[in-house]
Design a protein around this motif. Structure first.
Motif, PDB file in Angstrom:
ATOM      1  N   GLY A 101       9.667   5.173 -12.170  1.00 52.39           N
ATOM      2  CA  GLY A 101       8.920   3.666 -13.083  1.00 52.39           C
ATOM      3  C   GLY A 101       9.284   2.302 -12.210  1.00 52.39           C
ATOM      4  N   PHE A 102      10.853   2.697 -11.632  1.00 47.98           N
ATOM      5  CA  PHE A 102      11.325   1.392 -11.088  1.00 47.98           C
ATOM      6  C   PHE A 102      11.313   1.514  -9.367  1.00 47.98           C
ATOM      7  CE2 PHE A 102      14.443   1.621 -14.156  1.00 47.98           C
ATOM      8  CZ  PHE A 102      14.189  -0.717 -14.701  1.00 47.98           C
ATOM      9  N   THR A 103      10.260   2.167  -8.637  1.00 47.38           N
ATOM     10  CA  THR A 103      10.709   2.780  -7.332  1.00 47.38           C
ATOM     11  C   THR A 103       8.757   2.916  -7.200  1.00 47.38           C
ATOM     12  OG1 THR A 103      11.009   5.253  -7.091  1.00 47.38           O
ATOM     13  CG2 THR A 103      13.033   3.908  -7.260  1.00 47.38           C
ATOM     14  N   LYS A 104       8.441   2.218  -7.686  1.00 48.87           N
ATOM     15  CA  LYS A 104       6.678   3.080  -6.935  1.00 48.87           C
ATOM     16  C   LYS A 104       5.956   1.552  -6.349  1.00 48.87           C
ATOM     17  CE  LYS A 104       4.715   1.999 -11.873  1.00 48.87           C
ATOM     18  NZ  LYS A 104       3.935   2.268 -13.242  1.00 48.87           N
ATOM     19  N   ASN A 105       5.445   1.676  -5.664  1.00 46.41           N
ATOM     20  CA  ASN A 105       5.335   0.680  -4.937  1.00 46.41           C
ATOM     21  C   ASN A 105       3.825   0.929  -4.104  1.00 46.41           C
ATOM     22  OD1 ASN A 105       5.170  -1.398  -3.600  1.00 46.41           O
ATOM     23  ND2 ASN A 105       6.694  -1.386  -1.860  1.00 46.41           N
ATOM     24  N   PRO A 106       2.858   1.539  -5.134  1.00 41.73           N
ATOM     25  CA  PRO A 106       1.910   1.815  -4.864  1.00 41.73           C
ATOM     26  C   PRO A 106       0.944   0.094  -4.118  1.00 41.73           C
ATOM     27  CG  PRO A 106       1.451   1.037  -7.362  1.00 41.73           C
ATOM     28  CD  PRO A 106       2.767   1.300  -6.727  1.00 41.73           C
ATOM     29  N   ASP A 107      -0.140   1.439  -3.019  1.00 40.24           N
ATOM     30  CA  ASP A 107      -1.131  -0.005  -1.885  1.00 40.24           C
ATOM     31  C   ASP A 107      -2.239   0.495  -2.440  1.00 40.24           C
ATOM     32  OD1 ASP A 107       1.410  -0.537  -0.498  1.00 40.24           O
ATOM     33  OD2 ASP A 107       0.929   1.297   1.146  1.00 40.24           O
ATOM     34  N   THR A 108      -2.576   1.115  -2.973  1.00 38.45           N
ATOM     35  CA  THR A 108      -4.030   1.369  -3.637  1.00 38.45           C
ATOM     36  C   THR A 108      -3.787   1.142  -5.283  1.00 38.45           C
ATOM     37  OG1 THR A 108      -4.460   3.928  -3.989  1.00 38.45           O
ATOM     38  CG2 THR A 108      -4.845   2.500  -1.788  1.00 38.45           C
ATOM     39  N   VAL A 109      -4.781   1.571  -5.772  1.00 38.66           N
ATOM     40  CA  VAL A 109      -4.840   2.134  -7.631  1.00 38.66           C
ATOM     41  C   VAL A 109      -4.771   3.437  -7.286  1.00 38.66           C
ATOM     42  CG1 VAL A 109      -6.713   2.115  -9.125  1.00 38.66           C
ATOM     43  CG2 VAL A 109      -6.281  -0.191  -8.073  1.00 38.66           C
TER      44      VAL A 109
END
Length: 168
Positions: A34-42
């Motif tokens: 939850g704290f580290t997600k860093n998505p570039d796309t949906v």
């Protein structure tokens, strides 16, 4: 009252510790994601949310339930009882509260997040409900991990005196 034999009690304590450990490990994993997600796309955002849902569905639900049930068995069939010792009473009540929090709030937010990303696509980035769910998961997931660590602490240190005095 007939109590468990020594070997049966040890087996149930082992089961209790095992599933408690699985619960806290899975909860920590979900908070880290939850704290580290860093998505570039949906698609990546969906994958992150789906990963937390899988951890919740396959590990948290089962391990939390089995931890609670084994704890209930230990209270019922050992001299510890449910309300003879403060540390046991606090563990019982707090664990039950964590199950309620997880079932009715954390689980709901986790599941809804997956469905919202899947259904809304790019619109998810401006969706206030999704943002609220994610913030709430980070906050309350962290609180739940802290509470689980506290349960471990009181299990080891048994910091309070008995609720009911021993009969002489």
């Amino acid at each position: 009252m007939a109590y468990f034999s020594k070997n049966t009690r040890k087996t149930i304590v082992f089961i209790h510790v095992l599933f408690s450990s699985l619960w806290i490990g899975a909860a920590i994993s979900m908070v880290i994601i939850g704290f580290t997600k860093n998505p570039d796309t949906v698609s990546e955002l969906l994958a992150y949310n789906f990963a937390t849902k899988l951890i919740d569905d396959w590990i948290v639900i089962a391990s939390a339930s089995l931890s609670f049930l084994s704890g209930v068995l230990l209270c019922w069939k050992t001299a510890w009882g449910f309300f003879k010792h403060w540390w046991v009473a606090v563990k019982f009540i707090l664990t039950f509260a964590l199950l309620i929090l997880g079932t009715f709030w954390l689980g709901k937010w986790t599941n809804e997040s997956v469905y919202m990303v899947r259904d809304l696509g790019e619109e998810i980035y401006s969706n206030e409900t999704y943002s609220t769910y994610q913030s709430s998961l980070n906050l309350w997931g962290t609180i739940q991990v802290g509470a689980l660590v506290f349960l471990y602490f009181i299990s080891v240190f048994k910091p309070w005196k008995r609720l009911i005095a021993e009969k002489k």
